[in-house]
Design an enzyme around this catalytic site. Structure first.
Site, PDB file in Angstrom:
ATOM      1  N   HIS A  82       0.621  -1.265   0.063  1.00 28.05           N
ATOM      2  CA  HIS A  82       0.018   0.018   0.282  1.00 28.05           C
ATOM      3  C   HIS A  82       1.433   0.947  -0.612  1.00 28.05           C
ATOM      4  O   HIS A  82       1.585   0.926   1.483  1.00 28.05           O
ATOM      5  CB  HIS A  82      -1.103   0.072   1.164  1.00 28.05           C
ATOM      6  N   ASP A 161     -15.187   3.039   8.180  1.00 34.98           N
ATOM      7  CA  ASP A 161     -13.747   4.174   7.461  1.00 34.98           C
ATOM      8  C   ASP A 161     -15.186   5.386   6.739  1.00 34.98           C
ATOM      9  O   ASP A 161     -14.462   5.886   6.895  1.00 34.98           O
ATOM     10  CB  ASP A 161     -12.884   3.493   6.688  1.00 34.98           C
ATOM     11  N   ARG A 168     -14.157  12.840   9.931  1.00 33.43           N
ATOM     12  CA  ARG A 168     -13.188  13.495  10.157  1.00 33.43           C
ATOM     13  C   ARG A 168     -12.459  14.822   9.110  1.00 33.43           C
ATOM     14  O   ARG A 168     -12.082  15.622   9.391  1.00 33.43           O
ATOM     15  CB  ARG A 168     -11.848  12.382  10.021  1.00 33.43           C
ATOM     16  N   SER A 183      -7.502   3.784   9.611  1.00 29.49           N
ATOM     17  CA  SER A 183      -8.355   3.760   8.624  1.00 29.49           C
ATOM     18  C   SER A 183      -8.123   3.065   7.300  1.00 29.49           C
ATOM     19  O   SER A 183      -8.120   2.299   6.688  1.00 29.49           O
ATOM     20  CB  SER A 183      -8.280   5.163   7.615  1.00 29.49           C
ATOM     21  N   LYS A 187      -8.926  -1.425   5.583  1.00 28.30           N
ATOM     22  CA  LYS A 187      -9.198  -1.516   4.448  1.00 28.30           C
ATOM     23  C   LYS A 187      -8.246  -2.330   4.033  1.00 28.30           C
ATOM     24  O   LYS A 187      -8.267  -2.993   2.824  1.00 28.30           O
ATOM     25  CB  LYS A 187      -9.194  -0.404   4.048  1.00 28.30           C
TER      26      LYS A 187
HETATM   27  N1  URA Z   1      -6.157   7.640   3.506  1.00 29.42           N
HETATM   28  C1  URA Z   1      -6.594   6.731   4.138  1.00 29.42           C
HETATM   29  O1  URA Z   1      -7.556   6.226   3.655  1.00 29.42           O
HETATM   30  N2  URA Z   1      -7.564   6.802   5.839  1.00 29.42           N
HETATM   31  C2  URA Z   1      -6.603   7.912   6.377  1.00 29.42           C
HETATM   32  O2  URA Z   1      -7.353   7.959   7.499  1.00 29.42           O
HETATM   33  C3  URA Z   1      -6.052   8.683   5.253  1.00 29.42           C
HETATM   34  C4  URA Z   1      -5.299   8.535   4.285  1.00 29.42           C
END
Ligand code: URA
Length: 436
Positions: A82, A161, A168, A183, A187
């Site tokens: 990632h 999320d 947020r 977050s 994922k």
């Molecule tokens: N990318 C994400 O997927 N989540 C975050 O909180 C910040 C960047």
């Protein structure tokens, strides 16, 4: 339990239990806890932080809010990468087939361009016919056939999320390391990988602008992952300059083709090999990162990575013959050249400014509902460290309208710094964080 007591506890600097976090996350997703209370809690977390145990519990609860991909029945190991996002970052397109060619399976779920950063899905969709919304059965079948598959996240992956991130975003609590960790990690774990390599980018063109912040995030991802029983490596890489010589959706497919055929630019290949080497270590195919890098180089040299890339394109509905026909020709009709205003050395091409300019011409987007163009972008003839004479072409910029070019041009001009001296070499791979 009452939400107000949990908010007060975090406000006063104490750690929350898994039960308290479960009460909050489940209550929020169900619509039982109002956004004003979640907002207050997010701000308390922003200021007081979370331990790795709390972050791991939050990640686990977010993960449980939706579907998790099960890859059982397919032979592993499963390792993914990632990136926290950058400009010219086409590494996923090269890494996935390269690592798959070495025997590690890559279940890859990627995102779209947003703000100044590019997105893997937009790049893949510039290949005619390529499908980026695979159902789970197809995702599994393609991984089984060619060792990797690349898809987008469905609405059902970590719905907590989606709600939390939107909140947020409007409560100034995005930049919290534990919240970012939960977050991203929730994922990534949901896609079924056993282990993960994070490319945490640092610099003006990155989400984390300083090395210290990038290190804090990498450390949090690695330690939280370890608490959850996941093997994770965080590689901090520089995102001051755009990566490679091409920026744009199909333009980056072209550069990925070069890389997979062994003629890619050095900066892209250096990071790709390093991340690939770690993926092979985490997948148990190499004992050291150096051994992994050697295997990756062999996968490129032998053509095995390229063959898998083509096989994947066909399996995902793409037209690889059309892609090769378009190579070098698929360009938006308007082109404007950025010329060197004086002689000297290129001291910098600011990735952030190029990324923002890219939004104007349609490489990326401002909001998720905007559309992008496949055939716009930048081709750099010169990059940092090159000597230039006044009037030399530094870059060609392709766009569909004069209006877009005019809007982007001040940023493109401002991205360039020419100095009298050759700039010092800055390492691309800044630091690695492991807890293996
Ligand atoms: N990318 C994400 O997927 N989540 C975050 O909180 C910040 C960047």
């Amino acid at each position: 339990m009452r939400a107000v007591d949990i908010i007060m506890k975090k406000r006063n600097g104490s750690s929350l239990t898994k039960e308290e976090l479960a009460y909050i996350i489940q209550g929020y997703v169900a619509g039982d806890i109002p956004e004003y209370q979640i907002s207050a809690l997010l701000m308390a977390i922003f200021f007081n932080g979370m331990s790795f145990e709390e972050t791991a519990a939050l990640t686990e609860l977010m993960l449980q809010s939706g579907d998790v991909i099960h890859l059982d029945g397919i032979e592993g190991p499963f390792v993914d990468k990632h990136s926290t996002g950058g400009v010219g970052d086409k590494l996923s397109l090269i890494l996935a087939p390269m690592v798959a060619a070495c025997g590690v399976r890559v279940p890859m779920m990627s995102g779209r361009a947003l703000g100044h950063t590019g997105g893997t899905l937009d790049k893949l969709e510039s290949i005619t016919g390529y499908r980026t919304q695979l159902d789970e059965a197809t995702f599994r079948k393609i991984i089984q056939s060619c060792g990797f598959a690349m898809t987008g996240q469905t609405e059902k992956i970590v719905p907590a999320d989606k709600k939390l991130y939107a909140l947020r975003d409007v409560t100034a609590t995005v930049e919290s390391i534990p919240l970012i960790t939960a977050s991203i990690l929730s994922k990534k774990v949901a896609e079924g990988a056993d282990a993960l390599v994070f490319d945490v980018k640092s610099g003006p063109g990155a989400f984390m602008k300083t090395i210290e912040d990038a290190e804090r995030l990498a450390n949090s991802l690695v330690k939280t992952g370890k608490t959850m029983g996941k093997k994770i490596v965080g590689v901090i890489t520089d995102m001051t300059e755009p990566l490679g010589r091409k920026v744009g959706n199909f333009f980056e497919v072209e550069e990925s083709i070069d890389c997979l055929k062994g003629t890619g630019p050095q900066d892209v290949m250096d990071i790709t090999y390093r991340l690939g080497g770690w993926m092979l270590v985490l997948g148990g195919k190499a004992r050291t990162v150096e051994e992994g890098i050697d295997q990756c180089k062999t996968a490129i040299k032998s053509g095995k990575a390229w063959d898998l890339f083509i096989k994947n394109i066909e399996l995902q509905g793409g037209d690889s013959a059309d892609m090769m026909k378009k190579y070098g020709n698929y360009r938006a009709p308007l082109v404007k050249k950025l010329k060197a205003p004086k002689s000297g050395f290129i001291a910098s091409i600011d990735a952030y400014k190029i990324g923002l300019a890219g939004v104007y011409i349609g490489v990326g987007r401002n909001k998720t509902t905007d559309s992008v163009h496949p055939d716009v972008g930048f081709i750099f003839d010169k990059v940092k460290g090159d000597s230039v004479s006044s009037g030399d072409t530094i870059a060609s910029v392709f766009a569909h309208s004069e209006t877009a070019l005019d809007a982007a041009w001040p940023l493109i001009e401002a991205s360039l710094t020419i100095a009298d001296q050759k700039p010092d070499h800055a390492p691309l791979i800044i630091k690695e964080i492991t807890a293996l």
